[in-house]
Motif scaffolding. Sequence first.
Motif, short mmCIF file in Angstrom:
data_model
loop_
_atom_site.label_atom_id
_atom_site.label_comp_id
_atom_site.label_asym_id
_atom_site.label_seq_id
_atom_site.Cartn_x
_atom_site.Cartn_y
_atom_site.Cartn_z
N PRO A 187 14.17 -39.97 -34.96
CA PRO A 187 14.24 -40.38 -33.55
C PRO A 187 15.26 -39.57 -32.77
O PRO A 187 16.24 -39.06 -33.32
N ASP B 103 11.63 -45.40 -27.59
CA ASP B 103 11.14 -44.80 -28.83
C ASP B 103 10.72 -43.36 -28.54
O ASP B 103 9.68 -43.13 -27.94
N GLY C 242 10.82 -46.52 -35.59
CA GLY C 242 9.65 -45.88 -35.00
C GLY C 242 9.43 -44.52 -35.60
O GLY C 242 8.83 -44.37 -36.67
#
Length: 216
Positions: A184, A193, A180
């Motif tokens: 992260p 996410d 994502g």
Amino acid sequence: MLHELQRRNYSPSTIRSYLGAVQQFAEHFHCSPERLGPEHLRRYQVFLLQEKKLEPSTVEIRISALRFLYKRTLRRRDLAYDDLIFPKVPEKLPIVLSQEEVVRLIEAAPNRLYRMILVLLYATGVRRAEAARIRVEDIDSKRMVIHIRQGKGARDRDVPLSPKLLEELRSYWQWKKSRGYLFPSTAGQRGVDQSISDKTIWNACRVAATRAGLTK
């Protein structure tokens, strides 16, 4: 005031800044701002500049918050914009690192994540909050651009992606396998996410600068 800011779609960071400024104003006089007037505002601005020695640019943000409170939220007709003037902000040239200092900074990164953050910031010039929100799919290797979503002023834009940066990003991705966000958060629950905080990016710069012995 929070609702009025949200209605106008102010960014979360601006909302935090504005509400914090109003809270400090209220605490300074130990009184609700609704019961304060022009003389209190003038005294407070002098206090910020002369006693607290805050930078004019910082005071300008505080005054912007109070302007919003009194003109937009409380709709006080007894206050004029002259009661909430902005201090003159001196114009200064930016402090620029030399190429040798940039190399030292990047090489001083204590880990691979911080190094990639520093390389990305230097190669693109994006703001730290923008860097935190970059997703893997925002990196367009066919057009050789990185898509920045909702940057300053809630605007999207593209920034150039150099071949060297693309090479660095691919190497980083092979290590991190991000799906994502490019950077992260590791603090979230599994499957959530979430991007890292822009404060983490600020800390990456601070730590590397300290390790590199840079004082700029």
